[in-house]
Design a protein around this motif. Structure first.
Motif, PDB file in Angstrom:
ATOM      1  N   PHE A  68     -21.358  -2.600 -22.606  1.00 30.06           N
ATOM      2  CA  PHE A  68     -20.070  -3.252 -22.414  1.00 30.06           C
ATOM      3  C   PHE A  68     -19.219  -3.070 -23.665  1.00 30.06           C
ATOM      4  O   PHE A  68     -19.722  -3.184 -24.773  1.00 30.06           O
ATOM      5  CB  PHE A  68     -20.254  -4.756 -22.156  1.00 30.06           C
ATOM      6  CG  PHE A  68     -21.062  -5.040 -20.926  1.00 30.06           C
ATOM      7  CD1 PHE A  68     -20.442  -5.266 -19.711  1.00 30.06           C
ATOM      8  CD2 PHE A  68     -22.449  -5.067 -20.979  1.00 30.06           C
ATOM      9  CE1 PHE A  68     -21.189  -5.518 -18.571  1.00 30.06           C
ATOM     10  CE2 PHE A  68     -23.201  -5.313 -19.849  1.00 30.06           C
ATOM     11  CZ  PHE A  68     -22.570  -5.535 -18.637  1.00 30.06           C
ATOM     12  N   ALA A  69     -17.946  -2.793 -23.468  1.00 24.29           N
ATOM     13  CA  ALA A  69     -16.992  -2.710 -24.582  1.00 24.29           C
ATOM     14  C   ALA A  69     -16.114  -3.949 -24.520  1.00 24.29           C
ATOM     15  O   ALA A  69     -15.599  -4.309 -23.461  1.00 24.29           O
ATOM     16  CB  ALA A  69     -16.151  -1.449 -24.476  1.00 24.29           C
ATOM     17  N   ILE A  70     -15.975  -4.591 -25.670  1.00 26.01           N
ATOM     18  CA  ILE A  70     -15.153  -5.787 -25.793  1.00 26.01           C
ATOM     19  C   ILE A  70     -14.011  -5.436 -26.749  1.00 26.01           C
ATOM     20  O   ILE A  70     -14.255  -4.885 -27.823  1.00 26.01           O
ATOM     21  CB  ILE A  70     -15.971  -6.945 -26.376  1.00 26.01           C
ATOM     22  CG1 ILE A  70     -17.292  -7.006 -25.698  1.00 26.01           C
ATOM     23  CG2 ILE A  70     -15.154  -8.215 -26.452  1.00 26.01           C
ATOM     24  CD1 ILE A  70     -17.799  -7.884 -24.803  1.00 26.01           C
ATOM     25  N   ASP A  71     -12.785  -5.722 -26.356  1.00 23.04           N
ATOM     26  CA  ASP A  71     -11.650  -5.368 -27.215  1.00 23.04           C
ATOM     27  C   ASP A  71     -11.504  -6.368 -28.365  1.00 23.04           C
ATOM     28  O   ASP A  71     -12.227  -7.370 -28.444  1.00 23.04           O
ATOM     29  CB  ASP A  71     -10.363  -5.209 -26.402  1.00 23.04           C
ATOM     30  CG  ASP A  71      -9.838  -6.496 -25.798  1.00 23.04           C
ATOM     31  OD1 ASP A  71     -10.219  -7.604 -26.246  1.00 23.04           O
ATOM     32  OD2 ASP A  71      -9.020  -6.403 -24.865  1.00 23.04           O
ATOM     33  N   ALA A  72     -10.575  -6.100 -29.248  1.00 21.58           N
ATOM     34  CA  ALA A  72     -10.378  -6.917 -30.444  1.00 21.58           C
ATOM     35  C   ALA A  72      -9.985  -8.360 -30.120  1.00 21.58           C
ATOM     36  O   ALA A  72     -10.194  -9.259 -30.930  1.00 21.58           O
ATOM     37  CB  ALA A  72      -9.328  -6.271 -31.343  1.00 21.58           C
ATOM     38  N   GLU A  73      -9.448  -8.590 -28.931  1.00 20.87           N
ATOM     39  CA  GLU A  73      -9.068  -9.947 -28.515  1.00 20.87           C
ATOM     40  C   GLU A  73     -10.206 -10.683 -27.826  1.00 20.87           C
ATOM     41  O   GLU A  73     -10.034 -11.810 -27.370  1.00 20.87           O
ATOM     42  CB  GLU A  73      -7.842  -9.902 -27.583  1.00 20.87           C
ATOM     43  CG  GLU A  73      -6.545  -9.570 -28.303  1.00 20.87           C
ATOM     44  CD  GLU A  73      -6.433  -8.084 -28.632  1.00 20.87           C
ATOM     45  OE1 GLU A  73      -6.782  -7.249 -27.775  1.00 20.87           O
ATOM     46  OE2 GLU A  73      -6.023  -7.769 -29.765  1.00 20.87           O
ATOM     47  N   GLY A  74     -11.360 -10.034 -27.690  1.00 22.13           N
ATOM     48  CA  GLY A  74     -12.518 -10.682 -27.084  1.00 22.13           C
ATOM     49  C   GLY A  74     -12.604 -10.543 -25.581  1.00 22.13           C
ATOM     50  O   GLY A  74     -13.382 -11.224 -24.926  1.00 22.13           O
ATOM     51  N   ARG A  75     -11.818  -9.627 -25.015  1.00 25.07           N
ATOM     52  CA  ARG A  75     -11.849  -9.397 -23.570  1.00 25.07           C
ATOM     53  C   ARG A  75     -12.730  -8.189 -23.241  1.00 25.07           C
ATOM     54  O   ARG A  75     -12.744  -7.207 -23.976  1.00 25.07           O
ATOM     55  CB  ARG A  75     -10.445  -9.171 -23.037  1.00 25.07           C
ATOM     56  CG  ARG A  75      -9.544 -10.385 -23.116  1.00 25.07           C
ATOM     57  CD  ARG A  75      -8.188 -10.084 -22.496  1.00 25.07           C
ATOM     58  NE  ARG A  75      -7.598  -8.889 -23.067  1.00 25.07           N
ATOM     59  CZ  ARG A  75      -6.643  -8.866 -23.976  1.00 25.07           C
ATOM     60  NH1 ARG A  75      -6.141  -9.990 -24.439  1.00 25.07           N
ATOM     61  NH2 ARG A  75      -6.150  -7.739 -24.430  1.00 25.07           N
ATOM     62  N   LEU A  76     -13.396  -8.269 -22.113  1.00 20.69           N
ATOM     63  CA  LEU A  76     -14.180  -7.146 -21.636  1.00 20.69           C
ATOM     64  C   LEU A  76     -13.216  -6.025 -21.261  1.00 20.69           C
ATOM     65  O   LEU A  76     -12.305  -6.224 -20.461  1.00 20.69           O
ATOM     66  CB  LEU A  76     -15.002  -7.559 -20.406  1.00 20.69           C
ATOM     67  CG  LEU A  76     -15.901  -6.491 -19.806  1.00 20.69           C
ATOM     68  CD1 LEU A  76     -16.994  -6.100 -20.786  1.00 20.69           C
ATOM     69  CD2 LEU A  76     -16.512  -6.997 -18.517  1.00 20.69           C
ATOM     70  N   SER A  77     -13.380  -4.848 -21.892  1.00 20.99           N
ATOM     71  CA  SER A  77     -12.454  -3.753 -21.598  1.00 20.99           C
ATOM     72  C   SER A  77     -13.095  -2.661 -20.747  1.00 20.99           C
ATOM     73  O   SER A  77     -12.400  -1.994 -19.990  1.00 20.99           O
ATOM     74  CB  SER A  77     -11.878  -3.159 -22.884  1.00 20.99           C
ATOM     75  OG  SER A  77     -12.902  -2.663 -23.702  1.00 20.99           O
ATOM     76  N   ARG A  78     -14.387  -2.491 -20.867  1.00 18.40           N
ATOM     77  CA  ARG A  78     -15.093  -1.491 -20.049  1.00 18.40           C
ATOM     78  C   ARG A  78     -16.553  -1.872 -19.925  1.00 18.40           C
ATOM     79  O   ARG A  78     -17.087  -2.559 -20.783  1.00 18.40           O
ATOM     80  CB  ARG A  78     -14.997  -0.107 -20.682  1.00 18.40           C
ATOM     81  CG  ARG A  78     -13.567   0.349 -20.843  1.00 18.40           C
ATOM     82  CD  ARG A  78     -13.455   1.796 -20.784  1.00 18.40           C
ATOM     83  NE  ARG A  78     -12.024   2.112 -20.833  1.00 18.40           N
ATOM     84  CZ  ARG A  78     -11.581   3.312 -20.860  1.00 18.40           C
ATOM     85  NH1 ARG A  78     -12.396   4.323 -20.848  1.00 18.40           N
ATOM     86  NH2 ARG A  78     -10.290   3.539 -20.894  1.00 18.40           N
ATOM     87  N   ALA A  79     -17.192  -1.349 -18.874  1.00 18.83           N
ATOM     88  CA  ALA A  79     -18.611  -1.616 -18.657  1.00 18.83           C
ATOM     89  C   ALA A  79     -19.247  -0.405 -18.009  1.00 18.83           C
ATOM     90  O   ALA A  79     -18.597   0.313 -17.254  1.00 18.83           O
ATOM     91  CB  ALA A  79     -18.784  -2.840 -17.764  1.00 18.83           C
TER      92      ALA A  79
END
Length: 178
Positions: A148-159
């Motif tokens: 899982f990739a989490i963006d700098a704002e703490g949101r899931l961006s990709r999985a």
């Protein structure tokens, strides 16, 4: 002849009862997942919490990494695709650790097994041990490896589920340049 019909009726009743029990179990699991806050993992939503102590003894808390992209990788020592991708993740992390954070989460192995694995495979990053599967459950991990990739704002961006075979896949997941 009557015996056969009676037997079939009883068997049909048992099968019907089992079907009802299965439906109730599925409905209850769905209801529980939605009502206890675990139900909404989706791209664009806040990533579920991950916290614990890693194999180096350091506290890991996903919230501490706000402001940076984070790669969360779930794996197990018995999972062959996981074993194959670990050197790639390690090499990429060594090369680009200034551009992203890594939370490597082992699912189900003991600390001793994980430490032996890391030493045997010359893996340098620490690993959070999820012996109970709680973190994997929060991320709804259904197969390993799961990344899982989490963006700098703490949101899931990709999985993604399955083995990562090239560094470019990691960079693309994280949406950072090589």
């Amino acid at each position: 002849m009557m015996r056969g019909r009676s037997y079939r009726r009883g068997l049909t009743g048992i099968i019907g009862l089992l079907a009802i029990l299965v439906l109730c179990a599925v409905a209850w699991t769905s209801f529980r997942s939605e009502s206890d806050g675990r139900g909404g993992i989706a791209v664009g939503k806040e990533a579920p919490a991950i916290e614990g102590i890693d194999t180096s003894g350091a506290k890991v808390d996903l919230l501490d990494y706000r402001g940076q992209p984070v790669l969360v990788n779930f794996w197990a020592s018995w999972c062959q695709p996981c074993v194959k991708e670990m050197p790639l993740i390690d090499r990429t992390y060594r090369e680009a650790s200034d551009r992203f954070r890594l939370i490597s989460v082992n699912v189900g192995d003991t600390k001793g097994t994980v430490n032996e694995f890391l030493k045997a495979h010359d893996i340098s990053f620490p690993v959070l041990i999820d012996a109970t599967g709680r973190a994997a459950e929060r991320y709804r991990v259904s197969a390993l490896p799961a990344t899982f990739a989490i963006d700098a704002e703490g949101r899931l961006s990709r999985a993604g589920i399955g083995e990562l075979t090239e560094a470019e896949q990691l960079y693309k997941l994280l949406q950072i340049d090589k």
